[in-house]
Design an enzyme around this catalytic site. Sequence first.
Site, PDB file in Angstrom:
ATOM      1  N   LEU A  78       0.842  -1.190   0.000  1.00 47.85           N
ATOM      2  CA  LEU A  78       0.000   0.000   0.000  1.00 47.85           C
ATOM      3  C   LEU A  78       0.882   1.247   0.000  1.00 47.85           C
ATOM      4  O   LEU A  78       2.039   1.199   0.386  1.00 47.85           O
ATOM      5  CB  LEU A  78      -0.921  -0.015   1.212  1.00 47.85           C
ATOM      6  N   CYS A  82       4.261   6.593  -4.960  1.00 47.68           N
ATOM      7  CA  CYS A  82       4.978   7.690  -4.304  1.00 47.68           C
ATOM      8  C   CYS A  82       6.188   7.207  -3.502  1.00 47.68           C
ATOM      9  O   CYS A  82       7.298   7.678  -3.728  1.00 47.68           O
ATOM     10  CB  CYS A  82       4.031   8.496  -3.425  1.00 47.68           C
ATOM     11  N   CYS A  87       7.457  10.312  -5.631  1.00 49.94           N
ATOM     12  CA  CYS A  87       7.754  11.534  -4.877  1.00 49.94           C
ATOM     13  C   CYS A  87       8.790  11.368  -3.771  1.00 49.94           C
ATOM     14  O   CYS A  87       9.498  12.324  -3.448  1.00 49.94           O
ATOM     15  CB  CYS A  87       6.463  12.125  -4.303  1.00 49.94           C
ATOM     16  N   HIS A 137       7.239   0.461   2.868  1.00 48.93           N
ATOM     17  CA  HIS A 137       6.161  -0.385   2.343  1.00 48.93           C
ATOM     18  C   HIS A 137       5.662  -1.336   3.428  1.00 48.93           C
ATOM     19  O   HIS A 137       4.453  -1.544   3.592  1.00 48.93           O
ATOM     20  CB  HIS A 137       6.663  -1.221   1.163  1.00 48.93           C
ATOM     21  N   PHE A 501      13.840  31.160  18.291  1.00 56.24           N
ATOM     22  CA  PHE A 501      15.007  31.802  17.696  1.00 56.24           C
ATOM     23  C   PHE A 501      16.198  30.832  17.664  1.00 56.24           C
ATOM     24  O   PHE A 501      16.374  30.059  18.608  1.00 56.24           O
ATOM     25  CB  PHE A 501      15.339  33.035  18.526  1.00 56.24           C
TER      26      PHE A 501
END
Length: 523
Positions: A78, A82, A87, A137, A501
Amino acid sequence: MKVWNARNDHLTINQWATRIDEILEAPDGGEVIYNVDENDPREYDAIFIGGGAAGRFGSAYLRAMGGRQLIVDRWPFLGGSCPHNACVPHHLFSDCAAELMLARTFSGQYWFPDMTEKVVGIKEVVDLFRAGRNGPHGIMNFQSKEQLNLEYILNCPAKVIDNHTVEAAGKVFKAKNLILAVGAGPGTLDVPGVNAKGVFDHATLVEELDYEPGSTVVVVGGSKTAVEYGCFFNATGRRTVMLVRTEPLKLIKDNETRAYVLDRMKEQGMEIISGSNVTRIEEDANGRVQAVVAMTPNGEMRIETDFVFLGLGEQPRSAELAKILGLDLGPKGEVLVNEYLQTSVPNVYAVGDLIGGPMEMFKARKSGCYAARNVMGEKISYTPKNYPDFLHTHYEVSFLGMGEEEARAAGHEIVTIKMPPDTENGLNVALPASDRTMLYAFGKGTAHMSGFQKIVIDAKTRKVLGAHHVGYGAKDAFQYLNVLIKQGLTVDELGDMDELFLNPTHFIQLSRLRAGSKNLVSL
C-alpha cells in the site's frame, strides 16, 4: 495464480518488508496478497481501485466511520508509487543536492574535502534508495492490516466490470460504490528517439538505471520534477542542461523569489535554456542515446549526452477505466468530478492524481477521505484551492498566497517585509541566517547564499496576503501559516507570536518591528 490468504497471519513490519521484496523479485510476478474478512456479511460500501495515498487514506476514513471497504491494487504494498519510485526518491536526492552544494561551496576549507573535479555517482544514490524503500512499504501494509483493520487484495490488478462490480484474485466482489484511485504516470515526449536506452523519467530512473551517467545530463522540462532532479544531477558534478519549452518555475508567483531561486541554480552552473523544443533524440548503433537536438531562440542546438531525464509532469491513468465505465474526461485525460468527487457515472467516485492537478500528496489524501465521507452519507464538497506549495532546488522553496505583483494587480495597496532588505549591498549581508544556512551567512563571499524570504501585506487591512521562503526548514511552518492567513492573519497578530530563535522564517520578529506603526511601510 498463487494466492496467499494473509487474513490470519500477523507479520511484523520487517517480515512484511521481506515478503514484499520476495514478491517484487519473483520471476512469475509473485503471489497475490489476500486480506479479506470472509466472516463479515456486509456489502462493501466502497471498493477502492488503487491503494496509494488517496485509496489508503480514504479507506481508513471510511472504516473509521463504520463502513466496509476493500482496496485492490497492482502493487504488493500500500502507498502506491509515491514511496516506491515517484515523490519520495527526490527527497533523498534533494538532501544530497543540499549537502553537495555546501561541500562544493566550502571545498578544501574547514573540515570539507577538496571537491575540485569531484563527480558523485548518481547510480550509487539510486541504489541506496532502492535498497531501503521496502521498509516504508512494510510499515504501511502492517499498519493498514493490524491497526486500521483494512481489507485489501494486493499484487493483483483489479478488473472493473461495472459501477458496482470488481473481479480480483479469481473472485467477484460487489459494492455500493467504486472509488477510483489509480493515480497518474510520468508524462512523455513525442519525438524520435524518446525510447532510446538512457532516456529516463522519475519512475524508470529508479527502476532501470544500470550504469553511471557520463559528464553531461540533459533535463527536459521546467517545473517541479525537472528542477528537483536537475539540481541533484548538477550537484553530483555533471554539466546539467535544462531545456524548457516556456519559462522555468512559473508556479512561483512572486517574481523576486523566483529570480533568487533561478539565480542560485545558475550560480551552481546549471544551464537553463528557455523557449526550447526538443526535436529529436539521437541514438547510437546499440540504441543508446548519444545526443539531444532542440530548437532554441538562438537556433538548433545539439547536446552530446548518454543520459536524458524527462521531467514533464504527470498523466492521469484514466484511459482503461474511462473505456470500461464511460467516464467523462478533461482535456489532459483527467477524470471529471463534481465538488463531491462524483464522476459522470452513478456510484463512481474518483480521487487523487486521477482527477488532475494539483498532483500533490495533501490533495490525494484529502480527496480520498472526502469521497469516503460522501459515500458514508455526508454531503461534503472538496475543491483544492489556496494551498501552500513547495519544491526543492539545492534549497527548500516554500510559498503560499499571493506574490507581490499578483497582489498589486488584484488592487491591493501592499507593503512587503523581507530579508535581506533592499540595500546598496544587495544580498551580500549575513541575513537571513538560521539552521543549515549559518556557514553561508558567515562565509567569505557566500552571504548571498543564506536564503531569501518575504511576506506580502495589505497596507490598509494589515492582512498577510502571501509568504515566500528560500532556505531550509520553513516547509513545516507554511502548512500552519496557510491556515492562519486564510483566517485573516494580520501583521499585528503575526508579530505577537512567539518565535523559536533563530527561526528559519524571520516573519514573526520582522512583523513585530512594523506592527506598532499605524501606517505600514515596507521593511
